[in-house]
Design a protein around this motif. Structure first.
Motif, PDB file in Angstrom:
ATOM      1  N   VAL A   1      -1.894 -15.839 -20.705  1.00 22.39           N
ATOM      2  CA  VAL A   1      -1.753 -17.163 -21.302  1.00 22.39           C
ATOM      3  C   VAL A   1      -2.846 -18.093 -20.769  1.00 22.39           C
ATOM      4  O   VAL A   1      -3.441 -18.856 -21.522  1.00 22.39           O
ATOM      5  N   GLY A   2      -3.116 -18.006 -19.470  1.00 20.65           N
ATOM      6  CA  GLY A   2      -4.160 -18.839 -18.883  1.00 20.65           C
ATOM      7  C   GLY A   2      -5.524 -18.564 -19.497  1.00 20.65           C
ATOM      8  O   GLY A   2      -6.288 -19.493 -19.765  1.00 20.65           O
ATOM      9  N   LYS A   3      -5.809 -17.303 -19.727  1.00 21.03           N
ATOM     10  CA  LYS A   3      -7.081 -16.930 -20.351  1.00 21.03           C
ATOM     11  C   LYS A   3      -7.157 -17.466 -21.776  1.00 21.03           C
ATOM     12  O   LYS A   3      -8.189 -17.997 -22.196  1.00 21.03           O
ATOM     13  N   LYS A   4      -6.081 -17.359 -22.512  1.00 21.77           N
ATOM     14  CA  LYS A   4      -6.046 -17.855 -23.885  1.00 21.77           C
ATOM     15  C   LYS A   4      -6.224 -19.374 -23.906  1.00 21.77           C
ATOM     16  O   LYS A   4      -6.943 -19.907 -24.753  1.00 21.77           O
ATOM     17  N   ARG A   5      -5.590 -20.055 -22.980  1.00 19.92           N
ATOM     18  CA  ARG A   5      -5.721 -21.518 -22.913  1.00 19.92           C
ATOM     19  C   ARG A   5      -7.155 -21.927 -22.592  1.00 19.92           C
ATOM     20  O   ARG A   5      -7.676 -22.883 -23.177  1.00 19.92           O
ATOM     21  N   LEU A   6      -7.786 -21.225 -21.667  1.00 22.91           N
ATOM     22  CA  LEU A   6      -9.169 -21.533 -21.315  1.00 22.91           C
ATOM     23  C   LEU A   6     -10.098 -21.291 -22.507  1.00 22.91           C
ATOM     24  O   LEU A   6     -10.937 -22.145 -22.827  1.00 22.91           O
ATOM     25  N   GLU A   7      -9.932 -20.170 -23.186  1.00 25.47           N
ATOM     26  CA  GLU A   7     -10.743 -19.886 -24.377  1.00 25.47           C
ATOM     27  C   GLU A   7     -10.531 -20.952 -25.443  1.00 25.47           C
ATOM     28  O   GLU A   7     -11.482 -21.371 -26.118  1.00 25.47           O
TER      29      GLU A   7
ATOM     30  N   HIS B   1       2.840 -22.842 -28.032  1.00 24.48           N
ATOM     31  CA  HIS B   1       4.307 -22.823 -28.103  1.00 24.48           C
ATOM     32  C   HIS B   1       4.792 -21.557 -28.813  1.00 24.48           C
ATOM     33  O   HIS B   1       5.708 -20.877 -28.324  1.00 24.48           O
ATOM     34  N   LEU B   2       4.196 -21.240 -29.956  1.00 23.39           N
ATOM     35  CA  LEU B   2       4.584 -20.024 -30.685  1.00 23.39           C
ATOM     36  C   LEU B   2       4.340 -18.773 -29.835  1.00 23.39           C
ATOM     37  O   LEU B   2       5.175 -17.869 -29.802  1.00 23.39           O
ATOM     38  N   TYR B   3       3.194 -18.742 -29.172  1.00 21.93           N
ATOM     39  CA  TYR B   3       2.851 -17.583 -28.349  1.00 21.93           C
ATOM     40  C   TYR B   3       3.835 -17.432 -27.186  1.00 21.93           C
ATOM     41  O   TYR B   3       4.283 -16.332 -26.882  1.00 21.93           O
ATOM     42  N   SER B   4       4.186 -18.549 -26.559  1.00 22.45           N
ATOM     43  CA  SER B   4       5.122 -18.503 -25.432  1.00 22.45           C
ATOM     44  C   SER B   4       6.488 -18.004 -25.874  1.00 22.45           C
ATOM     45  O   SER B   4       7.138 -17.226 -25.170  1.00 22.45           O
ATOM     46  N   GLN B   5       6.928 -18.443 -27.055  1.00 24.61           N
ATOM     47  CA  GLN B   5       8.206 -17.963 -27.584  1.00 24.61           C
ATOM     48  C   GLN B   5       8.155 -16.471 -27.876  1.00 24.61           C
ATOM     49  O   GLN B   5       9.112 -15.754 -27.633  1.00 24.61           O
ATOM     50  N   LYS B   6       7.028 -16.032 -28.411  1.00 21.06           N
ATOM     51  CA  LYS B   6       6.863 -14.634 -28.780  1.00 21.06           C
ATOM     52  C   LYS B   6       6.846 -13.731 -27.544  1.00 21.06           C
ATOM     53  O   LYS B   6       7.355 -12.621 -27.560  1.00 21.06           O
ATOM     54  N   GLU B   7       6.262 -14.226 -26.451  1.00 18.42           N
ATOM     55  CA  GLU B   7       6.087 -13.423 -25.243  1.00 18.42           C
ATOM     56  C   GLU B   7       7.272 -13.475 -24.286  1.00 18.42           C
ATOM     57  O   GLU B   7       7.299 -12.700 -23.333  1.00 18.42           O
ATOM     58  N   GLN B   8       8.213 -14.389 -24.495  1.00 16.50           N
ATOM     59  CA  GLN B   8       9.365 -14.478 -23.597  1.00 16.50           C
ATOM     60  C   GLN B   8      10.257 -13.261 -23.773  1.00 16.50           C
ATOM     61  O   GLN B   8      10.549 -12.852 -24.895  1.00 16.50           O
TER      62      GLN B   8
END
Length: 140
Positions: free
Chosen positions: A4-10, A131-138
């Motif tokens: 997630v951190g890498k995606k946020r940085l990109e 938000h969508l990604y976090s829901q998907k990965e939980q």
């Protein structure tokens, strides 16, 4: 750094790049041609949104059906965001027409506004994708 951190940085780097590009493209005076320029800047913003989507979900945004996207966003949210976006682009075009007469100082002011608006809308889209990604990965 986590996935997630890498995606946020990109995503931050992509938004910054597109916002700087929008600001730079809007700095050149084009008396009477600001509305067509806004269509080009809108196309650039759409590319930014699809890039952010690709960063998070590793798929092209165009592969998702429009109905599915509207359902995810909620029709009211989509309408309000779309209206705000159109109003901001039209306002930027009108402001740019006025500041064309002010010379370089006015041009810089408009570039800052255009870049900020692109960055703001990119950040809103990134928050939604995150938000969508976090829901998907939980884990369920």
């Amino acid at each position: 750094m986590g996935n997630v951190g890498k995606k946020r940085l990109e995503t931050v780097l992509a938004i910054t790049t597109y916002a700087i590009g929008s600001g730079t493209a809007s700095v050149a005076p084009t008396p009477g041609g600001e509305i067509p320029k806004q269509f080009i800047l809108t196309a650039s913003d759409i590319l930014m949104y699809t890039t952010i989507w690709r960063i998070y979900f590793e798929e092209e945004l165009s592969t998702k059906g429009l109905i599915e996207i509207l359902a995810e966003l909620g029709l009211v949210t989509f309408g309000a965001t779309g209206t705000a976006y159109i109003v901001s682009k039209a306002s930027t075009a009108i402001l740019k027409e006025i500041t064309n007469w002010a010379g370089p100082l006015g041009w810089g002011f408009t570039a800052a506004i255009a870049g900020s608006l692109s960055g703001l809308f990119g950040a809103i889209w990134a928050i939604y994708c995150d938000h969508l990604y976090s829901q998907k990965e939980q884990p369920v």
